[in-house]
Design a protein around this motif. Structure first.
Motif, mmCIF file in Angstrom:
data_model
loop_
_atom_site.group_PDB
_atom_site.id
_atom_site.type_symbol
_atom_site.label_atom_id
_atom_site.label_comp_id
_atom_site.label_asym_id
_atom_site.label_seq_id
_atom_site.Cartn_x
_atom_site.Cartn_y
_atom_site.Cartn_z
ATOM 1 N N SER A 158 53.431 79.447 80.272
ATOM 2 C CA SER A 158 54.524 79.930 79.415
ATOM 3 C C SER A 158 55.108 78.824 78.543
ATOM 4 O O SER A 158 55.691 79.103 77.488
ATOM 5 N N LEU A 159 54.957 77.564 78.958
ATOM 6 C CA LEU A 159 55.550 76.463 78.197
ATOM 7 C C LEU A 159 54.877 76.245 76.853
ATOM 8 O O LEU A 159 55.440 75.593 75.968
ATOM 9 N N ILE A 160 53.693 76.790 76.674
ATOM 10 C CA ILE A 160 53.018 76.664 75.382
ATOM 11 C C ILE A 160 53.813 77.386 74.294
ATOM 12 O O ILE A 160 53.708 77.076 73.109
ATOM 13 N N GLN A 161 54.625 78.350 74.692
ATOM 14 C CA GLN A 161 55.428 79.102 73.723
ATOM 15 C C GLN A 161 56.782 78.450 73.448
ATOM 16 O O GLN A 161 57.591 79.006 72.693
ATOM 17 N N ALA A 162 57.042 77.290 74.026
ATOM 18 C CA ALA A 162 58.343 76.636 73.838
ATOM 19 C C ALA A 162 58.576 76.314 72.367
ATOM 20 O O ALA A 162 57.674 75.852 71.660
ATOM 21 N N GLY A 163 59.801 76.568 71.917
ATOM 22 C CA GLY A 163 60.173 76.259 70.545
ATOM 23 C C GLY A 163 60.980 74.979 70.473
ATOM 24 O O GLY A 163 61.442 74.455 71.497
ATOM 25 N N PRO A 164 61.157 74.424 69.274
ATOM 26 C CA PRO A 164 61.916 73.181 69.113
ATOM 27 C C PRO A 164 63.284 73.254 69.790
ATOM 28 O O PRO A 164 64.009 74.237 69.646
ATOM 29 N N ALA A 187 55.365 70.951 85.520
ATOM 30 C CA ALA A 187 54.461 70.149 84.698
ATOM 31 C C ALA A 187 53.864 69.066 85.585
ATOM 32 O O ALA A 187 54.555 68.493 86.431
ATOM 33 N N ILE A 188 52.601 68.796 85.399
ATOM 34 C CA ILE A 188 51.914 67.730 86.131
ATOM 35 C C ILE A 188 51.670 66.601 85.140
ATOM 36 O O ILE A 188 50.838 66.717 84.234
ATOM 37 N N LEU A 189 52.405 65.508 85.304
ATOM 38 C CA LEU A 189 52.366 64.428 84.322
ATOM 39 C C LEU A 189 51.195 63.473 84.539
ATOM 40 O O LEU A 189 50.676 62.896 83.581
ATOM 41 N N ASP A 190 50.792 63.294 85.793
ATOM 42 C CA ASP A 190 49.679 62.387 86.115
ATOM 43 C C ASP A 190 48.757 63.137 87.078
ATOM 44 O O ASP A 190 48.840 62.974 88.298
ATOM 45 N N PRO A 191 47.875 63.983 86.545
ATOM 46 C CA PRO A 191 47.168 64.957 87.389
ATOM 47 C C PRO A 191 46.077 64.362 88.276
ATOM 48 O O PRO A 191 45.365 63.437 87.894
ATOM 49 N N LEU A 192 45.989 64.936 89.463
ATOM 50 C CA LEU A 192 44.913 64.646 90.411
ATOM 51 C C LEU A 192 44.348 65.989 90.867
ATOM 52 O O LEU A 192 45.093 66.867 91.309
ATOM 53 N N TRP A 196 52.546 71.888 91.888
ATOM 54 C CA TRP A 196 51.123 72.012 91.582
ATOM 55 C C TRP A 196 50.951 72.976 90.415
ATOM 56 O O TRP A 196 51.878 73.701 90.039
ATOM 57 N N LEU A 197 49.755 73.020 89.867
ATOM 58 C CA LEU A 197 49.395 74.018 88.866
ATOM 59 C C LEU A 197 47.934 74.396 89.044
ATOM 60 O O LEU A 197 47.091 73.546 89.373
ATOM 61 N N SER A 198 47.642 75.639 88.804
ATOM 62 C CA SER A 198 46.260 76.114 88.854
ATOM 63 C C SER A 198 45.475 75.508 87.697
ATOM 64 O O SER A 198 45.879 75.611 86.532
ATOM 65 N N ALA A 199 44.344 74.880 88.010
ATOM 66 C CA ALA A 199 43.536 74.238 86.969
ATOM 67 C C ALA A 199 43.009 75.262 85.966
ATOM 68 O O ALA A 199 42.850 74.962 84.778
ATOM 69 N N ARG A 200 42.748 76.468 86.431
ATOM 70 C CA ARG A 200 42.204 77.502 85.557
ATOM 71 C C ARG A 200 43.236 77.974 84.531
ATOM 72 O O ARG A 200 42.882 78.403 83.434
ATOM 73 N N HIS A 201 44.510 77.885 84.860
ATOM 74 C CA HIS A 201 45.555 78.464 84.014
ATOM 75 C C HIS A 201 46.434 77.428 83.313
ATOM 76 O O HIS A 201 47.098 77.749 82.327
ATOM 77 N N ALA A 202 46.462 76.221 83.826
ATOM 78 C CA ALA A 202 47.348 75.200 83.250
ATOM 79 C C ALA A 202 46.960 74.898 81.805
ATOM 80 O O ALA A 202 45.784 74.946 81.432
ATOM 81 N N GLN A 203 47.958 74.593 81.004
ATOM 82 C CA GLN A 203 47.752 74.256 79.601
ATOM 83 C C GLN A 203 48.091 72.785 79.374
ATOM 84 O O GLN A 203 48.971 72.227 80.035
ATOM 85 N N GLN A 204 47.408 72.176 78.429
ATOM 86 C CA GLN A 204 47.680 70.779 78.119
ATOM 87 C C GLN A 204 48.765 70.668 77.050
ATOM 88 O O GLN A 204 48.839 71.480 76.127
ATOM 89 N N ALA A 205 49.599 69.651 77.192
ATOM 90 C CA ALA A 205 50.651 69.390 76.207
ATOM 91 C C ALA A 205 50.976 67.908 76.211
ATOM 92 O O ALA A 205 50.882 67.237 77.250
ATOM 93 N N GLU A 206 51.369 67.405 75.048
ATOM 94 C CA GLU A 206 51.794 66.009 74.968
ATOM 95 C C GLU A 206 53.198 65.878 75.542
ATOM 96 O O GLU A 206 54.093 66.663 75.221
#
Length: 565
Positions: A519-525, A354-359, A470-480
């Motif tokens: 894959s983290l978008i599928q994370a459950g509680p 996860a990238i918490l403060d992205p550049l 790092w994460l690919s900008a094209r594939h990374a997903q946003q999450a709170e």
């Protein structure tokens, strides 16, 4: 836990003075080899981490000695108790991994017996109805250095006391008009033995008995009798009840003819944990004052709070085992609890990025429309967990903290002209930094070495000190992502006569929008992960929705408070 007792069992847990008592009792067959304990919370709030120590102690001893631990709700104060808290207590005990089986009890189960025993004490001349006000009783109680004085109602006749007590039960008097006291010794050096009140009038609805009763027994009277009726062998209490033990024994001694069991009360030191408050009154103030977001706020030390924060039952049990049991009060540093969580999650949490403060980083010599997969282990120490694919492309995100325009000595991450390895991918070299009108770096340009991909022969030829995620900008997903820290900035916020709220940590919660692996978008509680290089995180059990996870930081990878303690 089982009703079948093996008196030859040999517990493997660390020895302590309570275990020594039990071992001696078993050797002498004091209880016929039985070990029965109980956890007796009052359902007037949510349990906190201090209660967890008692839960683990009572249920753990019963487990280790093939005994039984009862869960008893001490519901003798109808004005403050609610079914919500009963349900929360039961849920928290189960969450910690313990089960009371058929031994769920309520103090209210014994209201009829408690009343019957009170009449018995009156009949023996050992209890009387006092018509003094609470303030008058307090004034006559005396001090630690001065004896108390007898109430003018102390010598009422048995018949008059019985008649008045029955009228109290019938609801003929308002709250506070009379109380029932036991007759012990107003000159006792132990103030708890100066004719303590055992019944008071309360015209209040009870969550279980509704309006059946308008008189309710006091804790010190109820506690010992409940233990005896349940045939508890070892009644474990915290040290503040040590001075109450003579009253515990006195009540049961007077009832020998009607209650045969006389449990042994044993006191141990309560949990004192730094950087938090344990007082239920303080916790209520934090909730009702809006200083936290409810009882289950992940910064709270309530069990519903630490669970939502990301603590595991295993880490709490490990903490209870690690701090042990003693007769002397002491302080346990919060870092001990946090280390127990790190130890547990290091074993069980799969790794993710996860990238918490992205550049933003642009790799200029990487083909424009190309993308490829990089293999990353799900757990570096557990090859049997396999690997996962992390997509790579021309534009990536890195942590802002992994770039420094003017690097300090010993800085091995990205800086102008410097090389770093993108974890699981390639070696890149910084060629340019783009700034906005405020002078803030908003974009980095790099080149990559196509022969340096991790896992290939070329990777071994490059010895690079810096290694960043790092994460690919094209594939990374946003999450709170919610970055939680200790609620208080001072180790002892409730000491020194200062307002504990003045020590609230203004940085105890920070919410941000992060980029995460697809894959983290599928994370459950309550799914848990280690976000590589960032800490251990959990998908919030309340706010996580399908394909919209919210992640809470449970604990950092390393203790960042030690140097400030």
């Amino acid at each position: 836990m089982t009703d079948n007792v093996d008196t030859h069992s040999s517990p493997t847990a660390a020895s302590n003075f309570i275990r020594n008592i039990i071992e001696e009792d078993n050797r002498s067959s004091k209880w016929g080899g039985r070990v029965e304990t109980r956890f007796p919370p009052e359902p007037n709030g949510h349990l906190h981490i201090g209660h967890a120590k008692s839960i683990c102690l009572n249920f753990g001893l019963a487990r280790d000695y093939n005994g039984i631990c009862h869960l008893r709700l001490d519901d003798t104060n109808p004005e403050k108790e609610e079914q919500e808290y009963v349900d929360s207590i039961c849920d928290s005990v189960r969450w910690l991994g313990f089960d009371w089986g058929e031994h769920l009890h309520y103090a209210s189960d014994y209201f009829d017996k408690l009343y019957e025993f009170a009449e018995f004490l009156i009949g023996q001349g050992k209890a009387y109805v006092d018509s003094l006000t609470a303030d008058e009783i307090r004034a006559l109680r005396g001090t630690l250095t001065e004896a108390g004085q007898n109430s003018p109602y102390r010598e009422r006749s048995i018949d008059e006391n019985l008649a008045m007590f029955r009228r109290m039960r019938a609801g003929e008097f308002p709250d506070g008009a009379h109380v029932l006291r036991v007759k012990i010794d107003m000159a006792s050096p132990n103030i708890n033995l100066r004719d303590p009140v055992i019944y008071r009038i309360r015209h209040a609805h009870h969550h279980r008995t509704a309006g059946k009763w308008c008189i309710y027994p006091m804790y010190d009277y109820t506690h010992c009798i409940s233990d005896a009726l349940e045939k508890i062998t070892h009644s474990l209490c915290t040290l503040e009840f040590e001075d109450h033990r003579p009253l515990y024994d006195w009540v049961l001694d007077q009832l020998t003819d009607v209650v045969q069991c006389h449990p042994q009360q044993i006191e141990f030191a309560r949990l004192n944990l730094t950087y938090c408050v344990m007082s239920k009154r303080r916790l209520i103030e934090l909730v009702e004052g809006g200083f936290v977001d409810g009882w289950d706020d992940p910064r709270m030390n309530t069990l519903v709070g630490v669970r939502r924060r990301g603590y595991t039952p295993e880490s709490i049990r490990l903490f209870a085992e690690r701090i042990g049991v003693s007769k002397a009060d002491s302080w346990i540093d919060m870092s001990v609890l946090e280390d127990c969580l790190r130890q547990d999650l290091n074993e069980r949490a799969p790794r993710r990025i996860a990238i918490l403060d992205p550049l933003k980083v642009v790799i200029d010599n990487y083909p424009e429309n190309q993308e490829e997969e990089c293999l990353a282990p799900n757990h570096p120490q557990k090859p049997e967990w396999g690997t996962r694919s992390v997509p790579f492309s021309k534009i990536i995100y890195i942590e802002r903290g992994d770039f420094m325009e003017t690097p300090s000595k010993g800085y091995f991450r990205l800086s102008p002209g410097a090389e770093v390895r993108l974890r699981y991918a390639y070696v890149v070299k910084c060629t340019d930094a783009v700034k906005n009108s405020s002078g803030e770096v908003v974009e980095i340009h790099c080149t990559y070495d196509p022969d340096s991909k991790s896992g290939t022969a070329g990777a071994d030829k490059r010895k690079i000190k810096g290694n960043i995620h790092w994460l690919s900008a094209r594939h990374a997903q946003q999450a709170e992502v919610r970055l939680y820290d200790r609620l208080f900035a001072h180790a002892h916020p409730d000491a020194g006569g200062q307002d504990y709220k003045s020590f609230l940590n203004p940085h105890s919660k920070r919410a941000t929008t992060a980029y995460v692996e697809p894959s983290l978008i599928q994370a459950g509680p309550e799914d848990r992960f280690q976000f590589e290089r960032n800490g251990y995180f959990i998908a919030d059990r309340v706010d996580t929705k399908p394909e919209k996870p919210v992640f809470n930081r449970a604990v950092t990878l390393r203790d960042s408070w030690g140097k400030n303690a």
